[in-house]
Design a protein around this motif. Structure first.
Motif, PDB file in Angstrom:
ATOM      1  N   PRO A 151       0.824  -1.213   0.000  1.00  0.00           N
ATOM      2  CA  PRO A 151       0.000   0.000   0.000  1.00  0.00           C
ATOM      3  C   PRO A 151       0.855   1.260   0.000  1.00  0.00           C
ATOM      4  N   ALA A 152       0.315   2.307  -0.611  1.00  0.00           N
ATOM      5  CA  ALA A 152       1.033   3.576  -0.666  1.00  0.00           C
ATOM      6  C   ALA A 152       1.310   4.112   0.727  1.00  0.00           C
ATOM      7  N   SER A 153       0.381   3.833   1.644  1.00  0.00           N
ATOM      8  CA  SER A 153       0.515   4.367   3.003  1.00  0.00           C
ATOM      9  C   SER A 153       1.681   3.762   3.771  1.00  0.00           C
ATOM     10  N   SER A 154       2.305   2.719   3.213  1.00  0.00           N
ATOM     11  CA  SER A 154       3.472   2.132   3.882  1.00  0.00           C
ATOM     12  C   SER A 154       4.713   3.000   3.714  1.00  0.00           C
ATOM     13  N   ASN A 155       4.636   3.979   2.810  1.00  0.00           N
ATOM     14  CA  ASN A 155       5.829   4.741   2.455  1.00  0.00           C
ATOM     15  C   ASN A 155       5.998   5.969   3.351  1.00  0.00           C
ATOM     16  N   THR A 156       6.629   5.712   4.475  1.00  0.00           N
ATOM     17  CA  THR A 156       6.953   6.757   5.435  1.00  0.00           C
ATOM     18  C   THR A 156       8.434   6.666   5.780  1.00  0.00           C
ATOM     19  N   TRP A 157       9.008   7.791   6.160  1.00  0.00           N
ATOM     20  CA  TRP A 157      10.340   7.782   6.755  1.00  0.00           C
ATOM     21  C   TRP A 157      10.237   8.476   8.103  1.00  0.00           C
ATOM     22  N   PHE A 158      11.246   8.348   8.929  1.00  0.00           N
ATOM     23  CA  PHE A 158      11.127   8.982  10.226  1.00  0.00           C
ATOM     24  C   PHE A 158      12.423   9.644  10.649  1.00  0.00           C
ATOM     25  N   VAL A 159      12.258  10.680  11.458  1.00  0.00           N
ATOM     26  CA  VAL A 159      13.375  11.394  12.060  1.00  0.00           C
ATOM     27  C   VAL A 159      13.817  10.582  13.270  1.00  0.00           C
ATOM     28  N   ASP A 160      15.038  10.098  13.226  1.00  0.00           N
ATOM     29  CA  ASP A 160      15.489   9.101  14.202  1.00  0.00           C
ATOM     30  C   ASP A 160      16.145   9.747  15.416  1.00  0.00           C
ATOM     31  N   TYR A 161      16.440   8.889  16.394  1.00  0.00           N
ATOM     32  CA  TYR A 161      17.113   9.301  17.619  1.00  0.00           C
ATOM     33  C   TYR A 161      18.416  10.038  17.298  1.00  0.00           C
ATOM     34  N   GLY A 162      18.702  11.081  18.051  1.00  0.00           N
ATOM     35  CA  GLY A 162      19.933  11.834  17.865  1.00  0.00           C
ATOM     36  C   GLY A 162      19.754  13.086  17.036  1.00  0.00           C
TER      37      GLY A 162
END
Length: 333
Positions: A151-162
């Motif tokens: 699904p298109a909604s699977s395409n996320t990135w995230f701002v990680d620790y640090g």
């Protein structure tokens, strides 16, 4: 999404925002003269690349500034794409916008591949136009440069620790971000082609023994026409035969500073802050940010006048664009 708490930073104080769960494990450490403030235990911030154009506010720092006051606004954004996305890569976009006594902003973006991480460091010298409250916000957004699967909604990135956003204490009046508004983006066609977008002469205060010089750049490999245009071009610069699908390139960055005499002659030898450092720009990466920072030592026997040059050279591979709007060179104390 959890609401991010605010940092109320008084004048003469610096504010750094760091996810509290990982304050001791940051891959890049904020300058030691800055105060670390936590923003909650949740740590990461999810960015929906499937919803192009949606801005996610990641950090906010508020402070009071006098007219003409200068502060170094810096950040370290660890962008990570998980293993469960349907797309093999996503574009991570970041921007810092400071407003309240005049609006200024800077951005940085690059593709991140599935299961991997990249680091983005948008930064600049903020100059307050008048006295008042200032709010600096770091936003993140995403795009799908190579949409595949669902699904298109699977395409996320995230701002990680640090990751963090930092606002320095007030700096001297000689600190600056150089004006590059007259530049136009340039395409390097053949190995050996190079461009020196930064060639600036500046003066610092007498008695300063050293200072920081930051020089950031963005390049795009001509593996496709996409992304090779910007606000200074009349359409894509990657066109026709220069586009090589699947093509890679290697570029190098050299940053040098040299001091002068009061009469304008060279004084002493050049200081090389970045000596031909090479960067691989693959089809998957496509856009690459070249971040650099070095310390310049001041010779007291010379005048406090310097010239900085930053040169980008195509070492090998296919044609590559150097983006003028992303040329950011700073002098900070």
């Amino acid at each position: 999404m959890a609401r991010i708490s605010r940092v109320a930073a008084a004048a003469l104080m610096v504010a750094v925002l760091v996810p509290s769960a990982i304050a001791g494990t940051a891959s890049a450490t904020p300058p030691t003269d800055q105060k670390i403030e936590t923003i909650g235990s949740e740590g990461t911030r999810t960015v929906p690349a499937y919803d192009e154009g949606r801005l996610v506010q990641v950090f906010e720092a508020n402070f009071w500034a006098s007219a003409g006051e200068r502060r170094y606004i810096s950040s370290n954004v660890l962008a990570k794409q998980g293993t469960g996305t349907s797309d093999p890569l996503l574009m991570a976009q970041t921007s810092i916008i400071c407003a309240g006594t005049g609006s200024q902003q800077v951005g940085a973006n690059m593709n991140v591949q599935r299961g991997q991480s990249i680091t983005l460091n948008p930064r600049f010298v903020f100059i307050s136009q008048n006295s008042g409250n200032v709010s600096c916000k770091l936003y993140a957004a995403g795009r799908r440069p190579d949409p595949t699967g669902s699904p298109a909604s699977s395409n996320t990135w995230f701002v990680d620790y640090g990751s963090y956003l930092a606002v320095s204490a007030p700096m001297p009046s000689w600190t600056r971000t150089f004006d590059t508004s007259s530049l136009t983006s340039k395409r390097l066609d053949d190995p050996g082609d190079n461009w020196t977008p930064i060639d600036k002469t500046f003066t610092i205060a007498s008695g300063v023994t050293q200072f920081d010089l930051i020089s950031d750049h963005k390049v795009t490999v001509c593996s496709s026409s996409g992304g090779s245009e910007d606000s200074t071009t009349n359409g894509p610069l990657c066109t026709g035969d220069v586009v090589v699908p699947g093509g890679d390139s290697v570029v190098s960055l050299t940053v040098r500073v040299r001091q002068k005499t009061a009469g304008g002659a060279w004084c002493g030898g050049p200081q090389t802050l970045v000596d031909g450092k090479t960067y691989l720009v693959t089809r998957e990466i496509h856009h690459r940010m070249l971040f650099s920072k070095g310390v310049v030592t001041v010779d007291p026997d010379c005048a406090p006048v310097f010239t900085v040059t930053a040169n980008i050279k195509l070492e090998s591979g296919v044609a590559t664009v150097v983006h003028a709007p992303n040329e950011t060179t700073l002098v900070t104390s």
